[in-house]
Design a protein around this motif. Structure first.
Motif, short mmCIF file in Angstrom:
data_model
loop_
_atom_site.label_atom_id
_atom_site.label_comp_id
_atom_site.label_asym_id
_atom_site.label_seq_id
_atom_site.Cartn_x
_atom_site.Cartn_y
_atom_site.Cartn_z
N UNK A 30 0.86 -1.18 0.00
CA UNK A 30 0.00 0.00 0.00
C UNK A 30 0.90 1.23 0.00
N UNK A 31 0.68 2.12 -0.97
CA UNK A 31 1.50 3.35 -1.04
C UNK A 31 0.57 4.55 -0.92
N UNK A 32 0.85 5.41 0.06
CA UNK A 32 0.06 6.63 0.23
C UNK A 32 0.89 7.82 -0.21
N UNK A 33 0.61 8.31 -1.41
CA UNK A 33 1.39 9.46 -1.90
C UNK A 33 1.90 9.18 -3.29
N UNK A 34 2.41 10.25 -3.94
CA UNK A 34 2.94 10.06 -5.29
C UNK A 34 4.37 9.54 -5.18
N UNK A 35 4.70 8.66 -6.10
CA UNK A 35 5.96 7.96 -5.99
C UNK A 35 6.79 8.18 -7.26
N UNK A 50 1.40 9.43 -15.60
CA UNK A 50 1.60 8.15 -14.91
C UNK A 50 2.12 8.40 -13.49
N UNK A 51 2.92 9.45 -13.34
CA UNK A 51 3.45 9.78 -12.01
C UNK A 51 2.46 10.61 -11.19
N UNK A 74 7.80 14.42 -6.35
CA UNK A 74 7.06 13.32 -5.73
C UNK A 74 7.14 13.33 -4.21
N UNK A 75 6.21 12.62 -3.55
CA UNK A 75 6.27 12.52 -2.08
C UNK A 75 7.29 11.47 -1.66
N UNK A 76 7.37 10.41 -2.49
CA UNK A 76 8.22 9.27 -2.12
C UNK A 76 9.23 9.03 -3.24
N UNK A 77 10.49 8.96 -2.87
CA UNK A 77 11.55 8.72 -3.86
C UNK A 77 12.08 7.31 -3.71
N UNK A 87 10.06 11.18 1.79
CA UNK A 87 10.23 9.78 2.16
C UNK A 87 11.14 9.15 1.11
N UNK A 88 12.18 8.46 1.57
CA UNK A 88 13.17 7.94 0.63
C UNK A 88 13.43 6.45 0.87
N UNK A 89 13.48 5.70 -0.20
CA UNK A 89 13.91 4.31 -0.10
C UNK A 89 15.12 4.17 -1.02
N UNK A 90 16.26 3.85 -0.43
CA UNK A 90 17.50 3.79 -1.20
C UNK A 90 18.12 2.40 -1.12
N UNK A 91 18.40 1.83 -2.28
CA UNK A 91 19.19 0.60 -2.33
C UNK A 91 20.60 0.99 -2.68
N UNK A 92 21.56 0.52 -1.90
CA UNK A 92 22.94 0.84 -2.26
C UNK A 92 23.92 -0.17 -1.67
#
Ligand SMILES: Nc1ncnc2c1ncn2[C@@H]1O[C@H](COP(=O)(O)OP(=O)(O)OP(=O)(O)O)[C@@H](O)[C@H]1O
Length: 251
Positions: A87-92, A118-119, A168-171, A201-206
């Motif tokens: 579930x995602x609340x916000x633009x991503x 689309x975004x 966007x709200x979520x990156x 809000x950030x989700x980073x893979x590194x």
């Protein structure tokens, strides 16, 4: 308590892998019509469960093949969970596979409106941002050319420009890598870092632990498709580094 932006509920993702070698297209279609293709299933993600709150910056770490990119793609809606839900609340804005959603027959201009929609952005909003998007992409007059004539670097530049300018709200970021040619790489990696430290809000893979420590507060450590640990960035990065050093020493 801040609101929840992303909810990953017991998500599992299974991929089908061909378990036999098929040498030609003819053999493939023959086997397809006879329904005799055999698959094995591969569990890329196994019952992943966590929440991300508004304004939180989360890092996802784990060694090669742990399932990090698959998890990002599942949150971005590119990969569907086999079980569970997201579930995602916000633009991503997924800064992954930039330009993958473009229609190759349409021009850069048309794709700005298509991709922007689309975004989650309106035509009016995109009209206001239009000049900024084109300017940032550096595509100049090529913006009126069909995207199928773009190089992969040009596509990525336009994709990056749209995804960041729609605010966007979520990156969602899969490695902070520069996009396009050298000048654009410097510019885009700077923009990414600025956006990541602007309260989103950030989700980073590194794989770069120094970067994870600098840019995130909490970390999810994935191991063979499962959550091995969730915790504070500094503590978990230390444990993960010890674990990786141990593996290297064994080799
Ligand atoms: N479309 C697919 N079909 C089949 N298997 C896949 C597919 N996508 C990913 N996988 C497999 O799922 C596993 C997890 O892949 P994923 O790319 O998510 O790992 P990762 O942690 O991002 O790895 P890396 O650090 O190397 O980028 C891997 O074993 C990979 O081979």
């Amino acid at each position: 308590m801040p609101k929840v932006d992303v909810e990953v509920n017991r998500v599992s993702v299974k991929f089908r892998l061909d378990s036999e070698k098929i040498d030609s297209l003819k053999e493939y279609f023959l086997k397809l019509t006879m329904r005799s293709i055999e698959y094995t299933e591969f569990n890329a993600l196994k019952s992943i469960d966590f929440k991300i709150h508004n304004g939180e910056r989360i890092g996802i770490i784990g060694h090669n093949g742990a399932g990090k990119s698959t998890l990002l793609k599942t949150i971005a809606g590119v990969v569907k969970p086999t079980e569970g839900s997201v579930v995602v609340n916000g633009s991503i804005a997924p800064l992954l596979e930039l330009g993958a959603g473009f229609d190759a027959d349409l021009t850069g201009v048309e794709n700005i409106f298509l991709n922007g929609a689309i975004l989650g952005r309106s035509k009016k909003y995109l009209e206001e941002k239009f000049d900024e998007i084109v300017e940032y992409s550096g595509l100049g007059k090529f913006i009126h050319t069909p995207v199928k004539n773009y190089s992969s670097g040009m596509r990525a530049r336009l994709g990056f420009s749209i995804a960041t300018k729609v605010d966007p709200d979520i990156l969602i970021v899969d490695e902070i890598l520069g996009v396009g040619d050298e000048n654009f790489q410097i510019k885009s990696s700077k923009t990414m870092k600025e956006m990541m430290t602007s309260g989103k809000t950030v989700i980073l893979v590194s794989h770069n632990l120094a970067q994870v420590k600098q840019l995130t507060e909490r970390v999810i450590w994935l191991h063979e498709g499962e959550v091995r640990q969730i915790g504070k960035t500094n503590e978990l990065c230390r444990e993960y580094k010890d674990y990786m050093d141990e593996i290297l020493n064994k080799k």
